[in-house]
Design an enzyme around this catalytic site. Sequence first.
Site, mmCIF file in Angstrom:
data_model
loop_
_atom_site.group_PDB
_atom_site.id
_atom_site.type_symbol
_atom_site.label_atom_id
_atom_site.label_comp_id
_atom_site.label_asym_id
_atom_site.label_seq_id
_atom_site.Cartn_x
_atom_site.Cartn_y
_atom_site.Cartn_z
ATOM 1 N N ASP A 135 -4.500 -6.431 4.974
ATOM 2 C CA ASP A 135 -5.570 -7.473 5.393
ATOM 3 C C ASP A 135 -5.348 -8.369 5.345
ATOM 4 O O ASP A 135 -5.804 -9.661 6.241
ATOM 5 C CB ASP A 135 -6.696 -6.341 5.963
ATOM 6 C CG ASP A 135 -7.374 -5.142 6.187
ATOM 7 O OD1 ASP A 135 -6.304 -5.470 7.037
ATOM 8 O OD2 ASP A 135 -7.628 -4.248 5.924
ATOM 9 N N LYS B 67 -13.930 1.467 16.259
ATOM 10 C CA LYS B 67 -12.345 0.297 15.799
ATOM 11 C C LYS B 67 -12.018 0.714 17.346
ATOM 12 O O LYS B 67 -11.013 -0.364 17.932
ATOM 13 C CB LYS B 67 -11.718 1.057 15.452
ATOM 14 C CG LYS B 67 -10.294 0.515 14.552
ATOM 15 C CD LYS B 67 -9.720 1.079 13.305
ATOM 16 C CE LYS B 67 -11.553 0.784 11.821
ATOM 17 N NZ LYS B 67 -10.481 0.698 10.929
ATOM 18 N N PRO C 81 -2.884 -12.359 10.509
ATOM 19 C CA PRO C 81 -3.273 -11.582 12.561
ATOM 20 C C PRO C 81 -3.192 -9.755 12.145
ATOM 21 O O PRO C 81 -2.863 -9.002 12.025
ATOM 22 C CB PRO C 81 -2.251 -12.281 12.926
ATOM 23 C CG PRO C 81 -1.049 -12.189 11.629
ATOM 24 C CD PRO C 81 -2.127 -12.614 10.567
ATOM 25 N N ASP C 82 -4.599 -9.404 14.027
ATOM 26 C CA ASP C 82 -4.471 -8.106 13.648
ATOM 27 C C ASP C 82 -3.789 -8.059 15.127
ATOM 28 O O ASP C 82 -3.726 -8.480 15.489
ATOM 29 C CB ASP C 82 -6.129 -7.742 13.850
ATOM 30 C CG ASP C 82 -5.897 -5.752 13.814
ATOM 31 O OD1 ASP C 82 -5.096 -5.986 15.034
ATOM 32 O OD2 ASP C 82 -7.050 -5.937 13.565
ATOM 33 N N ILE C 83 -2.625 -7.407 14.775
ATOM 34 C CA ILE C 83 -1.330 -7.340 15.872
ATOM 35 C C ILE C 83 -1.877 -6.729 17.074
ATOM 36 O O ILE C 83 -1.461 -7.196 17.733
ATOM 37 C CB ILE C 83 0.132 -6.947 14.192
ATOM 38 C CG1 ILE C 83 0.347 -7.870 13.408
ATOM 39 C CG2 ILE C 83 1.287 -6.843 15.393
ATOM 40 C CD1 ILE C 83 1.673 -7.034 12.708
ATOM 41 N N LYS D 108 -10.805 -2.685 19.309
ATOM 42 C CA LYS D 108 -9.957 -3.550 19.781
ATOM 43 C C LYS D 108 -9.491 -3.340 20.954
ATOM 44 O O LYS D 108 -7.976 -3.411 21.648
ATOM 45 C CB LYS D 108 -8.602 -3.073 18.930
ATOM 46 C CG LYS D 108 -8.899 -3.161 17.236
ATOM 47 C CD LYS D 108 -7.454 -3.512 16.542
ATOM 48 C CE LYS D 108 -7.944 -2.955 15.105
ATOM 49 N NZ LYS D 108 -7.231 -3.286 13.981
ATOM 50 N N PHE E 125 -3.556 3.334 14.908
ATOM 51 C CA PHE E 125 -4.674 3.965 14.183
ATOM 52 C C PHE E 125 -5.549 4.052 13.010
ATOM 53 O O PHE E 125 -5.535 2.658 13.055
ATOM 54 C CB PHE E 125 -2.813 4.567 12.940
ATOM 55 C CG PHE E 125 -1.782 5.667 13.263
ATOM 56 C CD1 PHE E 125 -1.082 5.348 15.029
ATOM 57 C CD2 PHE E 125 -1.980 7.081 13.344
ATOM 58 C CE1 PHE E 125 -0.816 5.993 15.771
ATOM 59 C CE2 PHE E 125 -1.571 8.394 13.919
ATOM 60 C CZ PHE E 125 -1.021 8.081 14.246
ATOM 61 N N ASN F 204 0.808 -0.725 0.160
ATOM 62 C CA ASN F 204 -0.515 0.410 -0.028
ATOM 63 C C ASN F 204 1.036 0.991 -0.008
ATOM 64 O O ASN F 204 2.073 1.041 0.171
ATOM 65 C CB ASN F 204 -0.901 -0.135 1.001
ATOM 66 C CG ASN F 204 0.182 -0.246 2.544
ATOM 67 O OD1 ASN F 204 0.335 0.689 3.316
ATOM 68 N ND2 ASN F 204 -0.351 -1.325 3.303
HETATM 69 O O1 C5P Z 1 -9.007 -1.830 12.078
HETATM 70 P P1 C5P Z 1 -7.725 -1.391 11.059
HETATM 71 O O2 C5P Z 1 -6.679 -1.582 10.373
HETATM 72 O O3 C5P Z 1 -8.130 -0.085 10.469
HETATM 73 O O4 C5P Z 1 -7.208 -0.909 12.317
HETATM 74 C C1 C5P Z 1 -5.912 -0.398 12.803
HETATM 75 C C2 C5P Z 1 -4.902 -0.424 13.499
HETATM 76 O O5 C5P Z 1 -4.807 -1.424 13.359
HETATM 77 C C3 C5P Z 1 -3.043 0.427 13.072
HETATM 78 O O6 C5P Z 1 -3.273 0.913 14.103
HETATM 79 C C4 C5P Z 1 -2.805 -0.974 12.341
HETATM 80 O O7 C5P Z 1 -1.268 -0.062 12.366
HETATM 81 C C5 C5P Z 1 -3.396 -1.976 13.632
HETATM 82 N N1 C5P Z 1 -2.443 -3.216 12.911
HETATM 83 C C6 C5P Z 1 -2.266 -4.360 13.658
HETATM 84 N N2 C5P Z 1 -2.870 -5.792 12.427
HETATM 85 C C7 C5P Z 1 -3.597 -5.506 10.712
HETATM 86 C C8 C5P Z 1 -4.563 -4.889 11.215
HETATM 87 C C9 C5P Z 1 -4.220 -3.493 11.359
HETATM 88 O O8 C5P Z 1 -1.672 -3.705 13.864
HETATM 89 N N3 C5P Z 1 -3.043 -6.943 11.253
#
Ligand code: C5P
Length: 397
Positions: free
Chosen positions: A279, A337, A305-307, A341, A323, A210
């Site tokens: 994503d 959000k 994975p959503d870190i 989270k 963010f 991106n």
């Molecule tokens: O859900 P979204 O992607 O909009 O959330 C954004 C936030 O989550 C940012 O702080 C981004 O760094 C973190 N994030 C993450 N891992 C992912 C997707 C988003 O840490 N896979």
Amino acid sequence: MRGMKKSNLVLGITGGIAAYKSAELLRLLMKQGHSVQVAMTDAACHFITPTTLQGLSGQPVFTDQWDARAPNNMAHINLSRAAAAIVIAPASADFIAKLANGLADDLLSTLCLARNCPLLIAPAMNREMWQNPATQRNIAQLIADGVQVMGPDAGMQACGEEGMGRMLEAAQLAELITAALQPKLLAGKRILITAGPTYEPIDAVRGITNRSSGKMGYAIAKAAREMGAEVRLVSGPTSLAAPEGAQRVNVQSAAEMYQAVMQSVADCDIFIAVAAVADYRVAQPAEQKIKKSDASLTLELVPNPDILAQVASLPNPPFCVGFAAESEKLAEYAEQKRRAKRLPLLVGNLAQQAIGSDDNELVLFDDAGAHPLPHADKLTLARQLLEHVAQRYPAAK
Ligand code: C5P
């Protein structure tokens, strides 16, 4: 302006041709909101006049140890007591030698010896003078004494020679001085930051990524260093240089970023997820380059994975900052959000404004509501954000 500590500074000017840059430095420091008192050596007055510096600073310029304008004839004490820092620019070889040996035979050297505030110097001299072992010994002594040495730079010199010894440009000095003046609000804190995009391979040469430049995350890493934090920066591919003193871990994919974060998270106090993490990733990237054909090609994408969400849901999580880049309904989506989270703080910004640019506008969302940070460069915003984090952190812990 929040995010910028305004201070009283003493700008000391010693004798060197680079003194012409001091007028610009003075102007930049004043533009940043600092109040600047100028003190000059006799030699400096041969290169630039006190009248110019008085006109720019709006304050009388001190040149004489015996100046009767200072209360009790104590300019050498009074000037430094009111100052957050003394900056000597340019600092000549002779003046550096005086400082290293604690000499005090004029107003400026006496002022430096009698100071109770930080001292920053910007050396400027001929390359042979700079390389001379005596100068190098003096510089090493000053560094050991806690003096911050800014530069010098290499390049063309006024004498026609080329080499080390040029004073840094005024803009570089103003930036270093401002950085040194930041309050050490995060001293001793360990901060883990993710930044930049991720790159998800499709085959040996192609991938999904991106347009994130990494500028915001890197600005936060720099601001955190300035405020005294220990910084680990887990970065996707960017062309940016790591901020001085930050420990950078380079990663490509979201899976690598996840691993790098999980390896460091146990001993961090604050986690700031700025990275634009993909994503989805390609389920089975091809080992070799996929050959072109006329048939359509379908890629199977699987979620990454959503870190941030995983770190925030650890049993004893660090203070987590997320963010959210949205293209509309910023407040609504960002707050959603934050709750989803389970974050104490989420930073919202408009994607169209933020991505790749040097400036931005942020809104901080926390339990107390929304806190807008008006349009500014990303480093200024990073400092404001970290000020907010430093205030909220003890309450959240
Ligand atoms: O859900 P979204 O992607 O909009 O959330 C954004 C936030 O989550 C940012 O702080 C981004 O760094 C973190 N994030 C993450 N891992 C992912 C997707 C988003 O840490 N896979």
